[in-house]
Design a protein around this motif. Structure first.
Motif, PDB file in Angstrom:
ATOM      1  N   ASP A  68      40.533  75.781  39.213  1.00 22.02           N
ATOM      2  CA  ASP A  68      40.615  76.744  38.114  1.00 22.02           C
ATOM      3  C   ASP A  68      40.869  76.061  36.773  1.00 22.02           C
ATOM      4  O   ASP A  68      40.584  76.621  35.714  1.00 22.02           O
ATOM      5  CB  ASP A  68      41.738  77.759  38.381  1.00 22.02           C
ATOM      6  N   ILE A  69      41.414  74.836  36.825  1.00 22.40           N
ATOM      7  CA  ILE A  69      41.712  74.142  35.572  1.00 22.40           C
ATOM      8  C   ILE A  69      40.858  72.888  35.382  1.00 22.40           C
ATOM      9  O   ILE A  69      40.907  72.259  34.333  1.00 22.40           O
ATOM     10  CB  ILE A  69      43.208  73.763  35.492  1.00 22.40           C
ATOM     11  N   ILE A  70      40.072  72.537  36.415  1.00 22.22           N
ATOM     12  CA  ILE A  70      39.212  71.354  36.321  1.00 22.22           C
ATOM     13  C   ILE A  70      37.818  71.770  35.869  1.00 22.22           C
ATOM     14  O   ILE A  70      37.219  72.690  36.436  1.00 22.22           O
ATOM     15  CB  ILE A  70      39.117  70.624  37.676  1.00 22.22           C
ATOM     16  N   SER A  71      37.304  71.104  34.869  1.00 25.88           N
ATOM     17  CA  SER A  71      35.949  71.335  34.381  1.00 25.88           C
ATOM     18  C   SER A  71      35.089  70.141  34.781  1.00 25.88           C
ATOM     19  O   SER A  71      35.255  69.041  34.265  1.00 25.88           O
ATOM     20  CB  SER A  71      35.946  71.506  32.858  1.00 25.88           C
ATOM     21  N   PHE A  72      34.197  70.342  35.740  1.00 26.66           N
ATOM     22  CA  PHE A  72      33.362  69.270  36.280  1.00 26.66           C
ATOM     23  C   PHE A  72      31.941  69.796  36.347  1.00 26.66           C
ATOM     24  O   PHE A  72      31.643  70.673  37.157  1.00 26.66           O
ATOM     25  CB  PHE A  72      33.876  68.885  37.670  1.00 26.66           C
ATOM     26  N   ALA A  73      31.050  69.311  35.483  1.00 27.87           N
ATOM     27  CA  ALA A  73      29.729  69.913  35.383  1.00 27.87           C
ATOM     28  C   ALA A  73      28.688  68.901  34.901  1.00 27.87           C
ATOM     29  O   ALA A  73      29.019  67.928  34.222  1.00 27.87           O
ATOM     30  CB  ALA A  73      29.771  71.088  34.403  1.00 27.87           C
ATOM     31  N   PRO A  74      27.407  69.134  35.245  1.00 29.55           N
ATOM     32  CA  PRO A  74      26.334  68.285  34.737  1.00 29.55           C
ATOM     33  C   PRO A  74      25.976  68.650  33.296  1.00 29.55           C
ATOM     34  O   PRO A  74      26.220  69.774  32.843  1.00 29.55           O
ATOM     35  CB  PRO A  74      25.167  68.599  35.686  1.00 29.55           C
ATOM     36  N   TYR A  75      25.419  67.691  32.573  1.00 31.16           N
ATOM     37  CA  TYR A  75      24.942  67.972  31.219  1.00 31.16           C
ATOM     38  C   TYR A  75      23.631  67.225  30.979  1.00 31.16           C
ATOM     39  O   TYR A  75      23.297  66.267  31.675  1.00 31.16           O
ATOM     40  CB  TYR A  75      25.980  67.565  30.163  1.00 31.16           C
ATOM     41  N   TYR A  82      20.616  62.543  31.994  1.00 28.07           N
ATOM     42  CA  TYR A  82      21.582  63.552  32.393  1.00 28.07           C
ATOM     43  C   TYR A  82      22.911  62.888  32.727  1.00 28.07           C
ATOM     44  O   TYR A  82      22.972  61.688  32.976  1.00 28.07           O
ATOM     45  CB  TYR A  82      21.077  64.324  33.620  1.00 28.07           C
ATOM     46  N   GLY A  83      23.963  63.697  32.760  1.00 23.95           N
ATOM     47  CA  GLY A  83      25.263  63.119  33.061  1.00 23.95           C
ATOM     48  C   GLY A  83      26.214  64.124  33.669  1.00 23.95           C
ATOM     49  O   GLY A  83      25.853  65.279  33.932  1.00 23.95           O
ATOM     50  N   LEU A  84      27.440  63.670  33.885  1.00 23.36           N
ATOM     51  CA  LEU A  84      28.496  64.499  34.447  1.00 23.36           C
ATOM     52  C   LEU A  84      29.710  64.459  33.522  1.00 23.36           C
ATOM     53  O   LEU A  84      30.116  63.387  33.067  1.00 23.36           O
ATOM     54  CB  LEU A  84      28.891  63.999  35.843  1.00 23.36           C
ATOM     55  N   ILE A  85      30.283  65.639  33.272  1.00 26.37           N
ATOM     56  CA  ILE A  85      31.469  65.774  32.438  1.00 26.37           C
ATOM     57  C   ILE A  85      32.645  66.207  33.310  1.00 26.37           C
ATOM     58  O   ILE A  85      32.512  67.123  34.128  1.00 26.37           O
ATOM     59  CB  ILE A  85      31.251  66.805  31.322  1.00 26.37           C
ATOM     60  N   ILE A  91      31.802  61.093  32.469  1.00 25.59           N
ATOM     61  CA  ILE A  91      32.252  60.095  33.438  1.00 25.59           C
ATOM     62  C   ILE A  91      31.085  59.359  34.093  1.00 25.59           C
ATOM     63  O   ILE A  91      31.299  58.399  34.838  1.00 25.59           O
ATOM     64  CB  ILE A  91      33.134  60.722  34.536  1.00 25.59           C
ATOM     65  N   TRP A  92      29.858  59.822  33.812  1.00 20.40           N
ATOM     66  CA  TRP A  92      28.677  59.184  34.397  1.00 20.40           C
ATOM     67  C   TRP A  92      27.461  59.678  33.644  1.00 20.40           C
ATOM     68  O   TRP A  92      27.395  60.841  33.251  1.00 20.40           O
ATOM     69  CB  TRP A  92      28.572  59.557  35.884  1.00 20.40           C
ATOM     70  N   GLU A  93      26.496  58.766  33.436  1.00 17.86           N
ATOM     71  CA  GLU A  93      25.261  59.153  32.762  1.00 17.86           C
ATOM     72  C   GLU A  93      24.110  58.374  33.363  1.00 17.86           C
ATOM     73  O   GLU A  93      24.223  57.161  33.598  1.00 17.86           O
ATOM     74  CB  GLU A  93      25.357  58.883  31.258  1.00 17.86           C
TER      75      GLU A  93
END
Length: 222
Positions: A68-75, A82-85, A91-93
């Protein structure tokens, strides 16, 4: 689930390692020199859905985390980039060079290259396209002073990492209960559905070539 696989069993790994300098030279001409572009991109839809599916798998086994408090998503940064936030930090691209995947999740008979691949990585593309088991090829950046939490992917995929630019210091990669460090010009392989994670507590980004293999087409991978 087992940890790291024996890369000597995969012909593509031997060829990549033999041609490390060629691949590295192509990367040096690229160095993530990307013009940001959020317009329509045919590869973005399947990539986004694939990583959202992986996130759903991760949520099921990482019940120790408060989602509920963690935001983990692709961008998406640009076409094929593309990457991950995680909590508003990248944290990765990765930059997609070629893929067999389509927007409706069918697979093409041959790898389809991206514009970035055609412009910068033609020799790398020529190396991997001879292997029918290869389903996608990416160049991936793991930023300095970041961690990638434990997660899982697809049981049908064997993922291969080859270090292109690996910094010295406190950096590492874990699969199941095994940990190691990437090495320049050396491959690591694992089944994507194995729990894996990484850390980079250095001041330099790590750059890898990442190859996905269709596990069903790789002999002795069970």
């Amino acid at each position: 689930m087992k940890g790291f696989l024996d890369t000597s069993k995969f012909d593509v790994c031997s060829l990549l390692e033999e041609n490390y300098n060629i691949i590295l030279d192509e990367y040096k001409k690229f160095k993530f020199n990307i013009v940001e572009d959020n317009s329509s991109d045919e590869n973005w839809m399947w990539w986004k859905l694939a990583y959202e599916h992986s996130l759903d798998i991760t949520k099921n086994f990482r019940q120790d985390l408060d989602w509920d408090i963690i935001s983990f998503a692709p961008y998406k940064r640009s076409h094929s980039c593309y990457g991950l936030i995680l909590n508003e930090q990248s944290i990765w691209e990765g930059v997609l060079l070629s893929t067999k995947a389509t927007h409706n999740f069918n697979f093409l008979p041959e790898l389809k290259t991206t514009e970035i691949c055609n412009q910068y990585f033609s020799k790398t593309s020529d190396l991997v396209k001879q292997f029918d088991e290869v389903t996608s090829v990416m160049i991936a950046r793991f930023p300095s002073n970041r961690e990638i939490p434990k997660h899982k992917g697809y049981k049908e995929i064997i993922r291969v990492h080859m270090g292109l630019v690996v910094p010295e210091g406190d950096i590492g990669f874990g699969v199941s209960d095994q940990t190691t460090k990437w090495q320049n010009g050396k491959c690591l392989a694992f089944v994507d559905s194995s729990t894996h994670y990484a850390w980079n507590n250095t001041e330099q980004d790590r750059i890898n070539l990442i190859i996905d293999l269709d596990r069903r087409k790789v002999i002795g991978s069970k």
